[in-house]
Design an enzyme around this catalytic site. Structure first.
Site, PDB file in Angstrom:
ATOM      1  N   TYR A   1      -8.592   8.131   4.417  1.00 23.08           N
ATOM      2  CA  TYR A   1      -8.269   6.868   3.736  1.00 23.08           C
ATOM      3  C   TYR A   1      -8.090   5.782   4.783  1.00 23.08           C
ATOM      4  CZ  TYR A   1      -7.563   9.111  -0.763  1.00 23.08           C
ATOM      5  OH  TYR A   1      -7.758   9.786  -1.937  1.00 23.08           O
TER       6      TYR A   1
ATOM      7  N   ASP B   1       1.109  10.050   3.894  1.00 22.35           N
ATOM      8  CA  ASP B   1       1.765  10.979   4.807  1.00 22.35           C
ATOM      9  C   ASP B   1       0.733  11.955   5.359  1.00 22.35           C
ATOM     10  OD1 ASP B   1       3.710  12.168   6.256  1.00 22.35           O
ATOM     11  OD2 ASP B   1       4.613  13.250   4.583  1.00 22.35           O
TER      12      ASP B   1
ATOM     13  N   LYS C   1       2.321   4.488   1.663  1.00 25.42           N
ATOM     14  CA  LYS C   1       2.391   4.996   3.030  1.00 25.42           C
ATOM     15  C   LYS C   1       1.929   6.447   2.974  1.00 25.42           C
ATOM     16  CE  LYS C   1       5.057   5.123   7.264  1.00 25.42           C
ATOM     17  NZ  LYS C   1       4.531   6.375   7.731  1.00 25.42           N
TER      18      LYS C   1
ATOM     19  N   CYS D   1      51.483  13.501  11.073  1.00 22.90           N
ATOM     20  CA  CYS D   1      52.861  13.383  11.569  1.00 22.90           C
ATOM     21  C   CYS D   1      53.818  12.799  10.537  1.00 22.90           C
ATOM     22  CB  CYS D   1      52.892  12.531  12.838  1.00 22.90           C
ATOM     23  SG  CYS D   1      52.561  10.793  12.515  1.00 22.90           S
TER      24      CYS D   1
ATOM     25  N   GLU E   1       0.848  -1.196   0.000  1.00 26.58           N
ATOM     26  CA  GLU E   1       0.000   0.000   0.000  1.00 26.58           C
ATOM     27  C   GLU E   1       0.882   1.244   0.000  1.00 26.58           C
ATOM     28  OE1 GLU E   1      -2.256  -0.163   3.617  1.00 26.58           O
ATOM     29  OE2 GLU E   1      -3.057  -2.160   3.172  1.00 26.58           O
TER      30      GLU E   1
ATOM     31  N   CYS F   1      50.973   9.533   7.177  1.00 25.56           N
ATOM     32  CA  CYS F   1      50.008  10.222   8.025  1.00 25.56           C
ATOM     33  C   CYS F   1      49.993  11.717   7.695  1.00 25.56           C
ATOM     34  CB  CYS F   1      50.373  10.021   9.492  1.00 25.56           C
ATOM     35  SG  CYS F   1      49.305  10.954  10.611  1.00 25.56           S
TER      36      CYS F   1
ATOM     37  N   LYS G   1      10.638   3.197   2.987  1.00 29.28           N
ATOM     38  CA  LYS G   1      10.740   4.611   2.617  1.00 29.28           C
ATOM     39  C   LYS G   1      11.502   4.763   1.303  1.00 29.28           C
ATOM     40  CE  LYS G   1       9.028   6.219   6.594  1.00 29.28           C
ATOM     41  NZ  LYS G   1       9.756   7.037   7.551  1.00 29.28           N
TER      42      LYS G   1
ATOM     43  N   CYS H   1      52.117  11.225  17.225  1.00 25.90           N
ATOM     44  CA  CYS H   1      51.245  11.901  16.270  1.00 25.90           C
ATOM     45  C   CYS H   1      50.339  12.865  17.042  1.00 25.90           C
ATOM     46  CB  CYS H   1      50.437  10.840  15.533  1.00 25.90           C
ATOM     47  SG  CYS H   1      49.308  11.479  14.306  1.00 25.90           S
TER      48      CYS H   1
ATOM     49  N   CYS I   1      47.386   5.434  11.396  1.00 28.64           N
ATOM     50  CA  CYS I   1      48.742   5.877  11.694  1.00 28.64           C
ATOM     51  C   CYS I   1      49.170   5.192  12.985  1.00 28.64           C
ATOM     52  CB  CYS I   1      48.772   7.394  11.873  1.00 28.64           C
ATOM     53  SG  CYS I   1      50.320   7.975  12.594  1.00 28.64           S
TER      54      CYS I   1
END
Ligand code: IVH
Length: 691
Positions: free
Chosen positions: A240, A135, A133, A427, A131, A424, A329, A454, A448
């Site tokens: 509905y 709103d 949905k 560092c 069906e 990295c 959805k 670091c 890293c």
């Protein structure tokens, strides 16, 4: 990890607020998608910390309580909600219909899926009704001997508002049913505002200098809650029908119920379809989506319902929603923008994550400049991102949205793919990649390893170490951590315990008085007595959150045993999966981390083992098991509950704390309901066990 308990609190507060905005003030600040995402995040946290679930958590109830002006309308049978599934962005995102397939078949690695719940009772082909949905505004209409006597909004699912006076003004709402059974009957559906009428009304409002209604749903709500029905009478509202509440003579299938509704005089959406099996379901879902733009009212998805009422009864309900139905959805609207670059950010654990830098674009009322690319797999394999790509982000305005696709445009092949750096960005240390896992490529991470050199990791690690769920060091907040690091007073957590001997240096920090210095040093001293599990959490072992830390502490009861455990030994811990075991082992195999544990011990941190395991988290709680659980045998569930300290009893009484009920549960379940004993399904029991 940020503090999950604080996060749970924030989520509850936020969701309650959004409920109020949506249900009472007829306006929304966030999209359904965002609401659902937060709701699911809260559900996941609550499943991990079942004992900390707030009584007023929105997961416990549907919607919000009625306001006072209108009189309360009690639903004789609660009005529930629907579980959500989502259309995925195919083809780049795997199978678009995954959630529909899972609804029937379940996921391979977790319980659920109606076919599995039904077991032998499942027919070869399951029939569904698909069906739209709608709103609109959920409503219940009550008929006595076929005559409309009252109607009310959903409210919190138990009690809504009596809006009979306005419902009587709706032209297509039957005031007297043709051929309906005698007695009391309730029909549920949505009140919808006609789109053309909505636009007309807004123009009139503007002409009168009044505020425009935000959307048709809100204006339906605003109209239906007016005290004076004369207002409603002039507006294009429709009802509905889509489901029954009380029904003394219910047919054996949902499809027949809809036919009955039509015969009685209700409007039922002409888009409803009876479908045999998933292929027909998916076709019907697509048909509804195609019809969407032309409909005279708004829809936000499709609803799938198992047609056979006997099967519906077997499947039953979870707390909020029936197991036999799902709201699916549709994909949210999307916007496109240009990728300007990718920033690789280094987290506390050294994990390097890619963030898309975008040409600023307005999305759902906010300007978006960054979007998440999640991980290497998502960026390189799923999106196949290339420099300068045109990218798609969903319109649902999350604070940090994600890139859902890269647009396949001419000339794109010639541009360079975006790849991870090898060093990295913070560092310069060479990055390392965790072992590839064919089954879960999204779990592979790049990190890293220079934990103590670091800069972004050092501050992150100290903040995490001191945080409330870890060592809970009072007085050591984000600012002070930054100051300590900047002053060279702390490079790693164990350095904090040397601060007591460097009081002068601490006092030399900006805005550091005698009292706050003492407060800090006291806080650090007190943290030496934290339990083992918190120390484990504090160390920042990858994949070890609060519950895994607890599992480890309970099992090994000793930090050295954990440091020295090999992968099989870690894998043997109940609740710990092999990938986690591998990650833990990898962490403690690192000499730097071992060294840090040794330093902490030398500094006086005690790694206090948990109390002897006689009683688990469920000690003192009595359980009764009944019916067939979807994935656990009764013996297995019994063993798990007992291991957590629960007591299993054969019969339900007032002393029973929980009844764990599966399919075909009989008199014990009835007894539990009669006595008001809490009833859990398998998922609920597992949640209680901290899963
Ligand atoms: S059946 C037990 N069918 O969606 C659930 N609900 O998220 C019975 N809704 O409050 C609901 N269109 O008001 C059903 N075709 C449809 C629907 C529908 C919209 C609303 C309903 C419910 C909400 C659940």
């Amino acid at each position: 990890m940020s503090d999950p308990i604080a996060r749970m609190n924030t989520l509850v507060d936020e969701l309650l607020r959004h409920n109020r905005l949506y249900h009472q003030e007829n306006r929304a600040e966030i999209s359904d998608l965002e609401y659902d995402a937060r709701f699911r995040e809260l559900e996941a946290l609550e499943a991990r910390f079942p004992l900390l679930v707030r009584a007023d958590s929105p997961t416990r109830k549907v919607g919000f309580t009625a306001v006072a002006e209108l009189t309360p309308f009690t639903h004789e049978i609660p009005m529930l909600s629907l579980a959500n599934g989502y259309h995925k962005a195919a083809p780049t995102w795997g199978d678009a219909w995954e959630d529909i397939v899972e609804f029937e078949r379940g996921k391979s690695d977790r319980p659920g899926g109606i076919r599995r719940i039904l077991g032998d009772a499942a027919p070869a082909v399951i029939a569904y009704v698909v069906e739209p949905k709608l709103d609109g505004l959920a409503m219940e209409l009550v008929y006595q001997d076929g005559v409309f006597v009252a109607g009310g909004t959903r409210g919190d699912g138990q009690v809504g508002e009596d809006v009979t006076h306005n419902l009587r003004t709706i032209a297509n709402l039957p005031k007297r049913l043709v051929g309906a059974p005698r007695g009391r009957l309730s029909v549920r559906g949505e009140v919808l505002f006609d789109l053309a009428g909505f636009e007309r009304m807004n123009q009139e409002r503007e002409a009168r200098g009044e505020r425009r209604f935000e959307n048709p749903r809100n204006s339906a709500a605003g109209t239906i809650r007016q005290l004076d029905p004369a207002q409603a009478a002039g507006r294009p509202l429709h009802f509905y029908a889509h489901s029954a509440g009380l029904h003394p003579d219910a047919p054996a299938s949902h499809w027949e119920l809809l036919a009955q509704f039509r015969a009685w005089g209700f409007t039922v959406s002409p888009l409803c379809r009876r479908c045999e099996g998933l292929a027909e379901v998916i076709a019907a879902v697509q048909d509804i989506e195609r019809a969407r733009a032309e409909l005279p009212y708004e829809i936000d998805g499709a609803v799938l319902k198992v047609d056979d009422v006997g099967l519906q009864d077997t499947l039953g309900f979870v707390t909020r929603s029936p197991r036999w139905a799902m709201a699916f959805k549709y994909l949210p609207a999307q916007v496109q923008t240009r990728l300007e670059g990718v920033l690789f950010s280094v987290g506390r654990t050294g994990q390097v994550t890619p963030v898309a830098q975008l040409q600023p674009v307005r999305v759902g009322g906010v300007t978006v400049r960054n979007a998440s690319l999640h991980n290497e797999h998502q960026m390189q394999r799923v999106l196949g991102l290339r420099h300068g790509d045109s990218v798609v982000i969903p319109r649902a305005g999350d604070v940090i949205p994600e890139v859902v696709a890269a647009v396949d445009e001419p000339g794109r092949e010639a541009r360079e793919p975006v790849v991870y750096p090898t060093a990295c960005p913070d560092c310069g240390h060479p990055l390392v990649r965790s072992l590839a896992d064919e089954a879960r490529p999204e779990m592979v991470h790049v990190a890293c390893p220079n934990s103590f050199g670091c800069p972004s990791q050092v501050e992150g690690a100290l903040r995490h170490f001191a945080s409330r769920l870890a060592m809970d060091i009072e007085g050591l907040g984000e600012k002070l951590v930054a100051q300590l690091v900047a002053a060279g007073l702390a490079k790693r957590p164990s350095d904090l315990y040397a601060l007591a001997g460097r009081r002068e240096a601490v006092l030399g920090l900006e805005r550091m008085g005698e009292a706050s210095a003492q407060n800090l040093l006291d806080g650090i001293e007190a943290s030496k007595a934290r339990p083992l599990e918190r120390c484990l959490l504090a160390l920042g072992v990858p994949m070890v959150g609060e519950s895994t830390a607890k599992d480890l502490a309970r099992y090994f009861r000793d930090i050295d045993a954990i440091v020295l455990a090999d992968v099989p030994a870690l894998d043997a811990v109940p609740g710990i999966a092999e990938t986690t075991a591998t990650a833990i082992h990898g962490f403690f195999a690192d000499p730097g981390n071992r060294d840090e544990v040794a330093r902490l011990k030398a500094a006086g941190v005690q790694f206090v083992p948990p109390p002897a395991p006689a009683s688990g988290g469920l000690s003192g709680k009595t359980f009764v098991l009944t019916g067939t659980l979807p994935s656990y045998s009764r013996e297995a569930m019994k063993a798990r509950l007992e291991a957590a300290g629960g007591k299993i009893s054969g019969s339900v009484s007032r002393k029973t704390d929980y009844v764990v009920a599966g399919a075909d549960a009989g008199s014990k379940l009835d007894k539990a309901r009669e006595l008001g004993v809490a009833v859990l399904d398998e998922a609920g029991a597992l949640a209680l066990l901290g899963e």
